[in-house]
Design a protein around this motif. Sequence first.
Motif, PDB file in Angstrom:
ATOM      1  N   ILE A 182       0.835  -1.203   0.000  1.00  0.00           N
ATOM      2  CA  ILE A 182       0.000   0.000   0.000  1.00  0.00           C
ATOM      3  C   ILE A 182       0.871   1.255   0.000  1.00  0.00           C
ATOM      4  CG2 ILE A 182      -2.037  -1.018   1.075  1.00  0.00           C
ATOM      5  CD1 ILE A 182      -1.101   0.095   3.754  1.00  0.00           C
ATOM      6  N   LEU A 183       0.383   2.301  -0.656  1.00  0.00           N
ATOM      7  CA  LEU A 183       0.983   3.629  -0.647  1.00  0.00           C
ATOM      8  C   LEU A 183      -0.065   4.588  -0.096  1.00  0.00           C
ATOM      9  CD1 LEU A 183       2.529   3.604  -4.244  1.00  0.00           C
ATOM     10  CD2 LEU A 183       3.709   3.063  -2.110  1.00  0.00           C
ATOM     11  N   GLY A 184       0.318   5.418   0.893  1.00  0.00           N
ATOM     12  CA  GLY A 184      -0.707   6.237   1.517  1.00  0.00           C
ATOM     13  C   GLY A 184      -0.231   7.591   2.013  1.00  0.00           C
ATOM     14  N   PHE A 185      -1.191   8.334   2.552  1.00  0.00           N
ATOM     15  CA  PHE A 185      -0.932   9.659   3.108  1.00  0.00           C
ATOM     16  C   PHE A 185      -1.807   9.863   4.339  1.00  0.00           C
ATOM     17  CE2 PHE A 185      -4.786  10.327   0.758  1.00  0.00           C
ATOM     18  CZ  PHE A 185      -5.476  11.279   1.489  1.00  0.00           C
ATOM     19  N   LYS A 186      -1.414  10.820   5.175  1.00  0.00           N
ATOM     20  CA  LYS A 186      -2.210  11.219   6.334  1.00  0.00           C
ATOM     21  C   LYS A 186      -1.996  12.710   6.559  1.00  0.00           C
ATOM     22  CE  LYS A 186      -2.989   9.939  11.222  1.00  0.00           C
ATOM     23  NZ  LYS A 186      -2.647  11.190  11.929  1.00  0.00           N
ATOM     24  N   ILE A 187      -3.086  13.455   6.709  1.00  0.00           N
ATOM     25  CA  ILE A 187      -3.017  14.899   6.917  1.00  0.00           C
ATOM     26  C   ILE A 187      -3.760  15.261   8.196  1.00  0.00           C
ATOM     27  CG2 ILE A 187      -3.607  17.183   6.017  1.00  0.00           C
ATOM     28  CD1 ILE A 187      -3.551  15.999   3.209  1.00  0.00           C
ATOM     29  N   ASP A 188      -3.109  16.013   9.072  1.00  0.00           N
ATOM     30  CA  ASP A 188      -3.728  16.564  10.269  1.00  0.00           C
ATOM     31  C   ASP A 188      -3.612  18.079  10.201  1.00  0.00           C
ATOM     32  OD1 ASP A 188      -4.365  14.090  11.451  1.00  0.00           O
ATOM     33  OD2 ASP A 188      -2.323  13.869  12.193  1.00  0.00           O
ATOM     34  N   LYS A 189      -4.757  18.741  10.064  1.00  0.00           N
ATOM     35  CA  LYS A 189      -4.762  20.196   9.915  1.00  0.00           C
ATOM     36  C   LYS A 189      -5.526  20.850  11.076  1.00  0.00           C
ATOM     37  CE  LYS A 189      -5.986  23.958   6.764  1.00  0.00           C
ATOM     38  NZ  LYS A 189      -4.663  24.596   6.938  1.00  0.00           N
ATOM     39  N   PRO A 190      -4.874  21.724  11.834  1.00  0.00           N
ATOM     40  CA  PRO A 190      -5.561  22.383  12.957  1.00  0.00           C
ATOM     41  C   PRO A 190      -6.709  23.265  12.480  1.00  0.00           C
ATOM     42  CG  PRO A 190      -3.168  22.600  13.137  1.00  0.00           C
ATOM     43  CD  PRO A 190      -3.444  22.073  11.765  1.00  0.00           C
ATOM     44  N   ILE A 191      -7.839  23.168  13.191  1.00  0.00           N
ATOM     45  CA  ILE A 191      -8.974  24.055  12.946  1.00  0.00           C
ATOM     46  C   ILE A 191      -8.899  25.244  13.890  1.00  0.00           C
ATOM     47  CG2 ILE A 191     -11.490  24.239  12.938  1.00  0.00           C
ATOM     48  CD1 ILE A 191     -11.563  21.221  12.369  1.00  0.00           C
ATOM     49  N   ASN A 192      -8.612  24.975  15.167  1.00  0.00           N
ATOM     50  CA  ASN A 192      -8.335  26.001  16.172  1.00  0.00           C
ATOM     51  C   ASN A 192      -7.411  25.377  17.218  1.00  0.00           C
ATOM     52  OD1 ASN A 192     -10.027  24.480  17.919  1.00  0.00           O
ATOM     53  ND2 ASN A 192     -11.829  25.610  17.194  1.00  0.00           N
ATOM     54  N   ASN A 193      -7.363  25.952  18.419  1.00  0.00           N
ATOM     55  CA  ASN A 193      -6.428  25.466  19.429  1.00  0.00           C
ATOM     56  C   ASN A 193      -6.725  24.038  19.888  1.00  0.00           C
ATOM     57  OD1 ASN A 193      -5.002  27.851  19.409  1.00  0.00           O
ATOM     58  ND2 ASN A 193      -6.181  28.776  21.084  1.00  0.00           N
ATOM     59  N   ASN A 194      -7.985  23.618  19.824  1.00  0.00           N
ATOM     60  CA  ASN A 194      -8.360  22.299  20.342  1.00  0.00           C
ATOM     61  C   ASN A 194      -8.809  21.298  19.289  1.00  0.00           C
ATOM     62  OD1 ASN A 194      -9.333  24.375  22.785  1.00  0.00           O
ATOM     63  ND2 ASN A 194      -8.254  22.537  23.474  1.00  0.00           N
ATOM     64  N   TRP A 195      -9.323  21.787  18.169  1.00  0.00           N
ATOM     65  CA  TRP A 195      -9.874  20.894  17.161  1.00  0.00           C
ATOM     66  C   TRP A 195      -8.910  20.704  15.996  1.00  0.00           C
ATOM     67  CZ3 TRP A 195     -14.118  17.965  17.750  1.00  0.00           C
ATOM     68  CH2 TRP A 195     -15.016  18.315  18.764  1.00  0.00           C
ATOM     69  N   LEU A 196      -8.945  19.484  15.447  1.00  0.00           N
ATOM     70  CA  LEU A 196      -8.046  19.099  14.369  1.00  0.00           C
ATOM     71  C   LEU A 196      -8.841  18.322  13.325  1.00  0.00           C
ATOM     72  CD1 LEU A 196      -4.816  19.014  13.886  1.00  0.00           C
ATOM     73  CD2 LEU A 196      -5.012  16.639  14.614  1.00  0.00           C
ATOM     74  N   PHE A 197      -8.681  18.697  12.053  1.00  0.00           N
ATOM     75  CA  PHE A 197      -9.265  17.916  10.962  1.00  0.00           C
ATOM     76  C   PHE A 197      -8.252  16.874  10.521  1.00  0.00           C
ATOM     77  CE2 PHE A 197      -9.606  17.181   6.351  1.00  0.00           C
ATOM     78  CZ  PHE A 197     -10.872  16.608   6.313  1.00  0.00           C
ATOM     79  N   SER A 198      -8.695  15.627  10.392  1.00  0.00           N
ATOM     80  CA  SER A 198      -7.786  14.542  10.050  1.00  0.00           C
ATOM     81  C   SER A 198      -8.328  13.742   8.871  1.00  0.00           C
ATOM     82  CB  SER A 198      -7.592  13.619  11.260  1.00  0.00           C
ATOM     83  OG  SER A 198      -6.701  12.566  10.959  1.00  0.00           O
ATOM     84  N   THR A 199      -7.454  13.435   7.929  1.00  0.00           N
ATOM     85  CA  THR A 199      -7.830  12.584   6.809  1.00  0.00           C
ATOM     86  C   THR A 199      -6.637  11.723   6.407  1.00  0.00           C
ATOM     87  OG1 THR A 199      -8.712  12.530   4.549  1.00  0.00           O
ATOM     88  CG2 THR A 199      -7.208  14.311   5.079  1.00  0.00           C
ATOM     89  N   SER A 200      -6.918  10.517   5.958  1.00  0.00           N
ATOM     90  CA  SER A 200      -5.860   9.625   5.486  1.00  0.00           C
ATOM     91  C   SER A 200      -6.434   8.690   4.441  1.00  0.00           C
ATOM     92  CB  SER A 200      -5.249   8.825   6.645  1.00  0.00           C
ATOM     93  OG  SER A 200      -6.222   7.994   7.251  1.00  0.00           O
ATOM     94  N   GLY A 201      -5.559   8.179   3.602  1.00  0.00           N
ATOM     95  CA  GLY A 201      -6.003   7.260   2.558  1.00  0.00           C
ATOM     96  C   GLY A 201      -4.835   6.490   1.980  1.00  0.00           C
ATOM     97  N   ASP A 202      -5.147   5.400   1.321  1.00  0.00           N
ATOM     98  CA  ASP A 202      -4.101   4.612   0.678  1.00  0.00           C
ATOM     99  C   ASP A 202      -4.680   3.853  -0.506  1.00  0.00           C
ATOM    100  OD1 ASP A 202      -4.869   1.741   1.400  1.00  0.00           O
ATOM    101  OD2 ASP A 202      -4.695   2.589   3.398  1.00  0.00           O
ATOM    102  N   ILE A 203      -3.797   3.372  -1.342  1.00  0.00           N
ATOM    103  CA  ILE A 203      -4.170   2.522  -2.465  1.00  0.00           C
ATOM    104  C   ILE A 203      -3.096   1.446  -2.602  1.00  0.00           C
ATOM    105  CG2 ILE A 203      -2.992   3.956  -4.190  1.00  0.00           C
ATOM    106  CD1 ILE A 203      -5.337   3.270  -6.108  1.00  0.00           C
ATOM    107  N   GLY A 204      -3.506   0.261  -3.019  1.00  0.00           N
ATOM    108  CA  GLY A 204      -2.529  -0.817  -3.101  1.00  0.00           C
ATOM    109  C   GLY A 204      -3.064  -2.005  -3.858  1.00  0.00           C
ATOM    110  N   GLY A 205      -2.405  -3.138  -3.632  1.00  0.00           N
ATOM    111  CA  GLY A 205      -2.749  -4.352  -4.358  1.00  0.00           C
ATOM    112  C   GLY A 205      -1.921  -4.480  -5.610  1.00  0.00           C
ATOM    113  N   PHE A 206      -2.305  -3.713  -6.641  1.00  0.00           N
ATOM    114  CA  PHE A 206      -1.601  -3.642  -7.920  1.00  0.00           C
ATOM    115  C   PHE A 206      -1.452  -5.014  -8.587  1.00  0.00           C
ATOM    116  CE2 PHE A 206       0.397  -0.403  -5.060  1.00  0.00           C
ATOM    117  CZ  PHE A 206      -0.296   0.697  -5.555  1.00  0.00           C
ATOM    118  N   GLY A 207      -2.343  -5.964  -8.226  1.00  0.00           N
ATOM    119  CA  GLY A 207      -2.305  -7.277  -8.838  1.00  0.00           C
ATOM    120  C   GLY A 207      -1.274  -8.225  -8.277  1.00  0.00           C
ATOM    121  N   LEU A 208      -0.479  -7.781  -7.290  1.00  0.00           N
ATOM    122  CA  LEU A 208       0.521  -8.665  -6.691  1.00  0.00           C
ATOM    123  C   LEU A 208      -0.141  -9.702  -5.796  1.00  0.00           C
ATOM    124  CD1 LEU A 208       3.256  -6.016  -5.832  1.00  0.00           C
ATOM    125  CD2 LEU A 208       3.138  -7.533  -7.813  1.00  0.00           C
ATOM    126  N   ALA A 209      -1.190  -9.318  -5.107  1.00  0.00           N
ATOM    127  CA  ALA A 209      -2.042 -10.258  -4.364  1.00  0.00           C
ATOM    128  C   ALA A 209      -3.486  -9.908  -4.719  1.00  0.00           C
ATOM    129  CB  ALA A 209      -1.784 -10.179  -2.870  1.00  0.00           C
TER     130      ALA A 209
END
Length: 201
Positions: free
Chosen positions: A114-141
């Motif tokens: 799998i190849l992926g990313f993760k982003i954590d972006k502050p909204i304010n002092n206490n809240w954080l927006f978080s997103t992550s994703g990946d893609i893989g397989g590519f026919g190897l399995a």
Amino acid sequence: MAVDFVTILNNLDSAFMLRFEAFHQSNWGVMADWAYMDLSKSHQQAKLGVFNARVRQGVLEVALAHKQSSPSVGQWINYVGLRRWDNTYQFDLEPNNFPQTALVDRDEDWIDIILGFKIDKPINNNWLFSTSGDIGGFGLAAKLTGSLKLGVSYHISDEWDASLLYKGTYVDYNTGDEADHSYFSYKTITHGPIISASYQF
């Protein structure tokens, strides 16, 4: 075929999810994610006996990661890793007047890149927006696998965060010959909310 949340919950024996991240001051690190569930169901039929079904699934992800940050994006992590699927299916019949008969007893496990990313972006002092994703397989399995997760986290203290996220994971995998009893096909989308707490040290 779609299996709703209530059906899974009513037949759930056990389940858990664990996540671990560790980074060096060089910004290189490792990440691991493990999810497991164990489902079972028994149905009694007066003429035949008792039919038992059990399904267990474990998904383990390990990755090498590198993080960076900027005022506009927040903290960005790129990673490359492996996702291991471990599935067990057991179906048996307990006839009224005969010994138990195993109808299906099968283990299927494989590993995807799998190849992926993760982003954590502050909204304010206490809240954080978080997103992550990946893609893989590519026919190897698997022909293709991928996941996407997004939500928010709340900073409780210097050590503790609480998160509300939604995650979906897709996989398209098959093995064997369709004309043979050894053929196995697994094509699913598993998705749902995640409520979690994390500790940093």
